[in-house]
Design an enzyme around this catalytic site. Structure first.
Site, PDB file in Angstrom:
ATOM      1  N   GLN A 143      -1.187  -0.844  -0.076  1.00  0.00           N
ATOM      2  CA  GLN A 143      -0.032  -0.157  -0.657  1.00  0.00           C
ATOM      3  C   GLN A 143       0.914   0.506   0.345  1.00  0.00           C
ATOM      4  OE1 GLN A 143       1.081   3.446  -3.773  1.00  0.00           O
ATOM      5  NE2 GLN A 143      -1.001   2.706  -3.793  1.00  0.00           N
ATOM      6  N   SER A 144       0.365   1.217   1.334  1.00  0.00           N
ATOM      7  CA  SER A 144       1.244   2.062   2.157  1.00  0.00           C
ATOM      8  C   SER A 144       2.288   1.232   2.906  1.00  0.00           C
ATOM      9  CB  SER A 144       0.423   2.889   3.150  1.00  0.00           C
ATOM     10  OG  SER A 144      -0.200   2.041   4.094  1.00  0.00           O
ATOM     11  N   ARG A 165      -3.388 -13.833   5.438  1.00  0.00           N
ATOM     12  CA  ARG A 165      -4.472 -14.717   5.842  1.00  0.00           C
ATOM     13  C   ARG A 165      -4.525 -15.958   4.945  1.00  0.00           C
ATOM     14  NH1 ARG A 165      -9.903 -11.640   7.207  1.00  0.00           N
ATOM     15  NH2 ARG A 165      -8.824 -10.168   5.882  1.00  0.00           N
ATOM     16  N   ASN A 189      -0.284  -2.017   8.846  1.00  0.00           N
ATOM     17  CA  ASN A 189      -1.163  -0.904   8.486  1.00  0.00           C
ATOM     18  C   ASN A 189      -2.618  -1.356   8.467  1.00  0.00           C
ATOM     19  OD1 ASN A 189      -0.560  -2.306   5.977  1.00  0.00           O
ATOM     20  ND2 ASN A 189      -1.563  -0.637   4.902  1.00  0.00           N
ATOM     21  N   PHE A 190      -2.997  -2.069   9.544  1.00  0.00           N
ATOM     22  CA  PHE A 190      -4.401  -2.449   9.700  1.00  0.00           C
ATOM     23  C   PHE A 190      -5.232  -1.224  10.046  1.00  0.00           C
ATOM     24  CE2 PHE A 190      -2.488  -6.640  11.060  1.00  0.00           C
ATOM     25  CZ  PHE A 190      -2.911  -7.327   9.942  1.00  0.00           C
ATOM     26  N   LYS A 209     -10.913   4.579   8.755  1.00  0.00           N
ATOM     27  CA  LYS A 209     -10.155   3.883   7.705  1.00  0.00           C
ATOM     28  C   LYS A 209      -9.815   4.901   6.625  1.00  0.00           C
ATOM     29  CE  LYS A 209     -12.096  -0.771   7.913  1.00  0.00           C
ATOM     30  NZ  LYS A 209     -12.900  -1.770   7.181  1.00  0.00           N
ATOM     31  N   VAL A 210      -8.673   4.756   6.036  1.00  0.00           N
ATOM     32  CA  VAL A 210      -8.245   5.752   5.035  1.00  0.00           C
ATOM     33  C   VAL A 210      -7.562   5.067   3.845  1.00  0.00           C
ATOM     34  CG1 VAL A 210      -6.604   7.640   4.633  1.00  0.00           C
ATOM     35  CG2 VAL A 210      -8.047   7.672   6.662  1.00  0.00           C
ATOM     36  N   TYR A 211      -7.918   5.511   2.654  1.00  0.00           N
ATOM     37  CA  TYR A 211      -7.203   5.127   1.432  1.00  0.00           C
ATOM     38  C   TYR A 211      -6.536   6.368   0.835  1.00  0.00           C
ATOM     39  CZ  TYR A 211      -9.210   0.412   1.223  1.00  0.00           C
ATOM     40  OH  TYR A 211      -9.534  -0.892   1.482  1.00  0.00           O
ATOM     41  N   GLU A 212      -5.703   6.112  -0.161  1.00  0.00           N
ATOM     42  CA  GLU A 212      -4.890   7.151  -0.798  1.00  0.00           C
ATOM     43  C   GLU A 212      -5.586   8.510  -0.984  1.00  0.00           C
ATOM     44  OE1 GLU A 212      -1.608   7.223  -2.082  1.00  0.00           O
ATOM     45  OE2 GLU A 212      -2.095   9.292  -2.507  1.00  0.00           O
ATOM     46  N   ASP A 252      -0.132   6.928   0.172  1.00  0.00           N
ATOM     47  CA  ASP A 252       0.276   5.542   0.430  1.00  0.00           C
ATOM     48  C   ASP A 252       1.798   5.383   0.353  1.00  0.00           C
ATOM     49  OD1 ASP A 252      -2.161   4.393   0.955  1.00  0.00           O
ATOM     50  OD2 ASP A 252      -2.572   3.881  -1.119  1.00  0.00           O
ATOM     51  N   GLY A 272       7.904  27.435  -6.624  1.00  0.00           N
ATOM     52  CA  GLY A 272       9.015  28.178  -6.049  1.00  0.00           C
ATOM     53  C   GLY A 272       9.039  29.626  -6.499  1.00  0.00           C
ATOM     54  N   GLY A 273      10.150  30.283  -6.241  1.00  0.00           N
ATOM     55  CA  GLY A 273      10.272  31.689  -6.595  1.00  0.00           C
ATOM     56  C   GLY A 273      10.630  31.910  -8.058  1.00  0.00           C
ATOM     57  N   GLN A 274      10.817  30.835  -8.813  1.00  0.00           N
ATOM     58  CA  GLN A 274      11.172  30.956 -10.226  1.00  0.00           C
ATOM     59  C   GLN A 274       9.949  30.581 -11.043  1.00  0.00           C
ATOM     60  OE1 GLN A 274      14.115  32.130 -10.785  1.00  0.00           O
ATOM     61  NE2 GLN A 274      15.371  31.519  -9.046  1.00  0.00           N
TER      62      GLN A 274
HETATM   63  N1  COA Z   1      -5.289 -13.478  10.317  1.00  0.00           N
HETATM   64  C1  COA Z   1      -6.455 -13.169  10.891  1.00  0.00           C
HETATM   65  N2  COA Z   1      -7.083 -11.983  10.724  1.00  0.00           N
HETATM   66  C2  COA Z   1      -6.472 -11.082   9.931  1.00  0.00           C
HETATM   67  C3  COA Z   1      -5.243 -11.339   9.308  1.00  0.00           C
HETATM   68  C4  COA Z   1      -4.648 -12.607   9.525  1.00  0.00           C
HETATM   69  N3  COA Z   1      -3.487 -12.933   8.962  1.00  0.00           N
HETATM   70  N4  COA Z   1      -4.907 -10.262   8.580  1.00  0.00           N
HETATM   71  C5  COA Z   1      -5.884  -9.356   8.750  1.00  0.00           C
HETATM   72  N5  COA Z   1      -6.834  -9.847   9.567  1.00  0.00           N
HETATM   73  C6  COA Z   1      -8.060  -9.198  10.013  1.00  0.00           C
HETATM   74  C7  COA Z   1      -7.815  -7.992  10.882  1.00  0.00           C
HETATM   75  O1  COA Z   1      -7.464  -8.376  12.167  1.00  0.00           O
HETATM   76  C8  COA Z   1      -9.156  -7.309  10.788  1.00  0.00           C
HETATM   77  O2  COA Z   1     -10.067  -7.963  11.658  1.00  0.00           O
HETATM   78  P1  COA Z   1     -11.050  -7.142  12.655  1.00  0.00           P
HETATM   79  O3  COA Z   1     -11.746  -6.125  11.813  1.00  0.00           O
HETATM   80  O4  COA Z   1     -11.945  -8.228  13.157  1.00  0.00           O
HETATM   81  O5  COA Z   1     -10.232  -6.523  13.707  1.00  0.00           O
HETATM   82  C9  COA Z   1      -9.628  -7.654   9.375  1.00  0.00           C
HETATM   83  O6  COA Z   1      -8.739  -8.666   8.911  1.00  0.00           O
HETATM   84  C10 COA Z   1      -9.631  -6.517   8.379  1.00  0.00           C
HETATM   85  O7  COA Z   1      -8.451  -5.715   8.518  1.00  0.00           O
HETATM   86  P2  COA Z   1      -8.504  -4.178   8.113  1.00  0.00           P
HETATM   87  O8  COA Z   1      -7.186  -3.571   8.307  1.00  0.00           O
HETATM   88  O9  COA Z   1      -9.661  -3.534   8.827  1.00  0.00           O
HETATM   89  O10 COA Z   1      -8.800  -4.285   6.536  1.00  0.00           O
HETATM   90  P3  COA Z   1      -9.912  -3.563   5.661  1.00  0.00           P
HETATM   91  O11 COA Z   1      -9.810  -4.202   4.333  1.00  0.00           O
HETATM   92  O12 COA Z   1     -11.252  -3.571   6.312  1.00  0.00           O
HETATM   93  O13 COA Z   1      -9.420  -2.051   5.572  1.00  0.00           O
HETATM   94  C11 COA Z   1      -7.803  -0.301   5.110  1.00  0.00           C
HETATM   95  C12 COA Z   1      -8.358  -1.701   4.719  1.00  0.00           C
HETATM   96  C13 COA Z   1      -6.600  -0.063   4.247  1.00  0.00           C
HETATM   97  C14 COA Z   1      -8.879   0.747   4.839  1.00  0.00           C
HETATM   98  C15 COA Z   1      -7.420  -0.302   6.610  1.00  0.00           C
HETATM   99  O14 COA Z   1      -6.575  -1.390   6.855  1.00  0.00           O
HETATM  100  C16 COA Z   1      -6.750   0.982   7.059  1.00  0.00           C
HETATM  101  O15 COA Z   1      -7.385   2.015   7.239  1.00  0.00           O
HETATM  102  N6  COA Z   1      -5.439   0.921   7.300  1.00  0.00           N
HETATM  103  C17 COA Z   1      -4.679   2.042   7.828  1.00  0.00           C
HETATM  104  C18 COA Z   1      -4.433   3.110   6.790  1.00  0.00           C
HETATM  105  C19 COA Z   1      -3.782   2.582   5.560  1.00  0.00           C
HETATM  106  O16 COA Z   1      -2.727   1.997   5.574  1.00  0.00           O
HETATM  107  N7  COA Z   1      -4.429   2.870   4.430  1.00  0.00           N
HETATM  108  C20 COA Z   1      -3.836   2.721   3.131  1.00  0.00           C
HETATM  109  C21 COA Z   1      -3.873   1.388   2.601  1.00  0.00           C
HETATM  110  S1  COA Z   1      -3.001   1.456   1.079  1.00  0.00           S
END
Ligand code: COA
Length: 423
Positions: free
Chosen positions: A16-17, A37, A95-96, A135-138, A167, A246-248
Site C-alpha cells: 500500500q504505502s 515479479r 518500498n521493499f 519490516k513494518v506494516y500499517e 501506509d 484543538g482549543g475548541q
Molecule cells: N524480481 C525478483 N525479486 C523480487 C522482485 C522482482 N520483480 N520483487 C521483489 N523481489 C524480492 C525482493 O528482492 C525480496 O528478496 P530478498 O528477500 O531475497 O532480498 C523479496 O522479493 C521480498 O521482498 P520484501 O520487500 O522483503 O517483501 P515481504 O513480502 O517479505 O515484506 C513488507 C513486505 C511490506 C513487510 C516489506 O516490504 C517492508 O517492510 N517494506 C518497507 C515498509 C513498507 O513499505 N511497509 C508497508 C507496506 S504497505
C-alpha cells in the site's frame, strides 16, 4: 497537458504505502511503470479476493493509471532490463524490506552510477537507528509513531485507526519529497535520495500530541475531559477519546436513531465564537451570561454537563438536521458518515473523489479518486493494469529493445510471457 507529463517513474512498489505514492504521481500525469515479479505480481493482487480469478479491490484501488511489466530482477536478463529502466526513468520508487535492493545489486551507489539524474525514493518502516532493519506494516507504524498511544479511551487499550496514516500517509509524504526533488533537479541536474519512514510520517501527523506532551510539564491539559473529571495526568500524553484536539472543545454526540444505527452521531464543537448560538439552539439562553458558562475558561470544568445538555438536544434530531440547524449559525458540526453513505454521496461523485471504474476481469467498481484537485491538470482515473499487460510495449517503445532483444529476454524467462497490451 498534465502537471507531470514527461516524467517517467520506475515503480518498484508493492502493498500500500509505495503504490499510493506512485498512483498520485500517475494522476498528476507521470508515466508510471510498475515492475512486478513474473507470474506473481504485487502480493495484493490476490489478497482479500472478492471475485475469484480477478485482481482484488485491494490492488485495483491502489494502482490506477499505471502500466505493468513483469520482470525477474534477479536474473542476468532481468538486471539488463532493470538497468535500462534506471537509465530511462526520472524516478525509482520502492518500498521493499530494508536491504532488498542492495541484495538485488541495485543499491544507491550503483543506481547513481547508472543514472546520476535519477531520484530514488524509498519508504521504510523506520529511519536509521535500532529498528532500521525491521519490516513494518500499517498498524505497526501507527503503534510506533505515537498514534495508537494517543487514540482510544483512557481506561482502554491503545487503539489503531481505520485511516491508513502509516501506509497512505507515508505515500503522501514520499510523493511530496519526489516532486520537490524533481524541482531541485531542474536547477542542479542531479538526482537525490528521498526517504520517508513510516514511523516519521505517523509522528508528523501526531504533531499535536507531542505538543501536548510538552505542555504537560506546565500543568494539566485543561481541555482534556479527564481534567474536568478530576483524574490526574500521568507522564505521557493520554488517550483522549473523542475530545477535540484543538482549543475548541468538541465531542461525538448521539443523534436521533442512534439506538439502531451505529453511525447516527454528530461531531459537535462548542466554538467560542458561536457559543451564544449554541445556547439558543439547545434552549439554554441563560448560559450566555451566566459567569459559570459565559467564557471558555469557565466552561472547561463543566464540559461533561454541557455536552450532556447538547446531546439531549442532538438526540431529538437526525445528524443531517443537526447540520441544517447549526451550519447557518456558524456552529461547527459534522455528521458521522458511514462508508455506505460516502459511496453514495452525490457531491463526492460529482467532484471525482468517488469514481466508478470499469475493469475487464471484475466489471465496474468504486474507488477513491484523486483527493487533490489541480485546475490546470485534471485527473482521469483509469483502471489498474493486468499483470504484465504492458511488458511488450515497455520493452519496445520505452526502452528501445529491438525484436531480437525482446525475443532473447523473453526466452530467458525474465519477463514472463509478454502480452500485447489490451487497447
Ligand atoms: N524480481 C525478483 N525479486 C523480487 C522482485 C522482482 N520483480 N520483487 C521483489 N523481489 C524480492 C525482493 O528482492 C525480496 O528478496 P530478498 O528477500 O531475497 O532480498 C523479496 O522479493 C521480498 O521482498 P520484501 O520487500 O522483503 O517483501 P515481504 O513480502 O517479505 O515484506 C513488507 C513486505 C511490506 C513487510 C516489506 O516490504 C517492508 O517492510 N517494506 C518497507 C515498509 C513498507 O513499505 N511497509 C508497508 C507496506 S504497505
Amino acid at each position: 497537458m498534465k502537471a507531470l507529463d514527461g516524467v517517467k517513474i520506475l515503480d518498484f512498489t508493492h502493498v500500500q504505502s509505495g503504490p499510493t505514492c506512485t498512483q498520485l504521481l500517475a494522476w498528476f500525469g507521470a508515466d508510471v511503470i510498475k515492475v512486478e515479479r513474473p507470474g506473481v505480481g504485487d502480493a495484493t493482487r490476490k489478497q482479500l479476493v472478492d471475485k475469484p480469478g480477478a485482481d482484488s479491490l485491494y490492488f485495483t484501488m491502489l494502482n490506477h493509471n499505471k502500466r505493468s511489466i513483469e520482470l525477474d530482477s534477479k536474473t542476468p536478463e532481468g538486471k539488463e532490463v532493470l538497468t535500462r529502466l534506471i537509465e530511462t526513468c526520472d524516478v525509482l520508487v520502492e518500498n521493499f524490506a530494508p536491504g532488498a535492493l542492495d541484495r538485488m545489486g541495485f543499491g544507491w551507489e550503483r543506481i547513481q552510477a547508472i543514472n546520476p539524474r535519477l531520484i530514488m525514493a524509498s519508504v521504510k518502516g523506520f529511519g536509521p537507528g535500532r529498528f532500521a532493519e525491521c519490516k513494518v506494516y500499517e498498524n505497526i507504524a501507527q503503534c510506533a509513531g505515537g498514534s495508537a498511544s494517543t487514540t482510544g479511551w483512557r481506561d482502554g487499550r491503545p487503539l489503531v485507526t481505520g485511516a491508513q496514516i502509516g501506509d497512505s500517509g507515508t505515500g503522501l509524504h514520499l510523493a511530496l519529497g519526489i516532486v520537490t526533488a524533481l524541482y531541485q533537479r531542474e536547477r542542479t541536474g542531479r538526482g537525490q535520495r528521498v526517504q520517508a519512514a513510516m514511523q516519521d510520517g505517523v509522528l508528523n501527523l501526531c504533531r499535536v500530541k507531542l505538543r501536548d506532551q510538552q505542555r504537560l510539564a506546565a500543568g494539566p491539559l485543561t481541555e482534556y475531559s479527564q481534567h474536568a473529571e478530576g483524574i490526574p495526568f500521568g507522564a505521557a500524553t493520554p488517550r483522549a477519546g473523542n475530545d477535540s484536539g484543538g482549543g475548541q472543545p468538541g465531542r461525538i454526540l448521539k443523534c436521533k436513531g442512534w439506538e439502531g444505527d451505529p453511525d447516527a452521531y454528530t461531531y459537535f464543537i462548542t466554538q467560542a465564537a458561536a457559543w451564544g448560538h449554541v445556547c439558543d439552539v439547545i434552549g439554554r439562553p441563560e448560559w450566555k451570561t451566566d459567569p459559570d458558562y459565559a467564557t471558555p475558561a469557565a466552561r472547561l470544568p463543566r464540559l461533561n454537563e454541557i455536552f450532556d445538555t447538547i446531546e439531549a438536544w442532538t438526540m431529538t434530531r437526525t445528524k443531517f438536521e443537526v447540520m441544517e440547524t447549526c451550519n447557518p449559525l456558524g456552529i461547527p458540526v459534522g455528521p458521522i458518515l458511514s462508508m455506505k453513505e460516502l459511496a453514495e454521496d452525490p457531491d463526492l461523485r460529482a467532484s471525482g473523489t468517488v469514481v466508478e471504474v470499469d475493469h475487464p476481469e471484475r466489471g465496474p467498481y468504486l474507488s477513491v479518486g484523486c483527493p487533490v484537485k489541480l485546475s490546470d491538470s485534471p485527473v482521469e482515473v483509469t483502471r489498474s493494469p493486468l499483470l504484465g499487460e504492458h511488458t511488450a510495449e515497455v520493452l519496445r517503445d520505452v526502452l528501445g529493445f529491438d525484436a531480437d532483444a525482446v525475443a532473447r529476454i523473453t526466452a530467458s524467462g525474465a519477463v514472463g510471457t509478454p502480452k500485447v497490451a489490451a487497447g
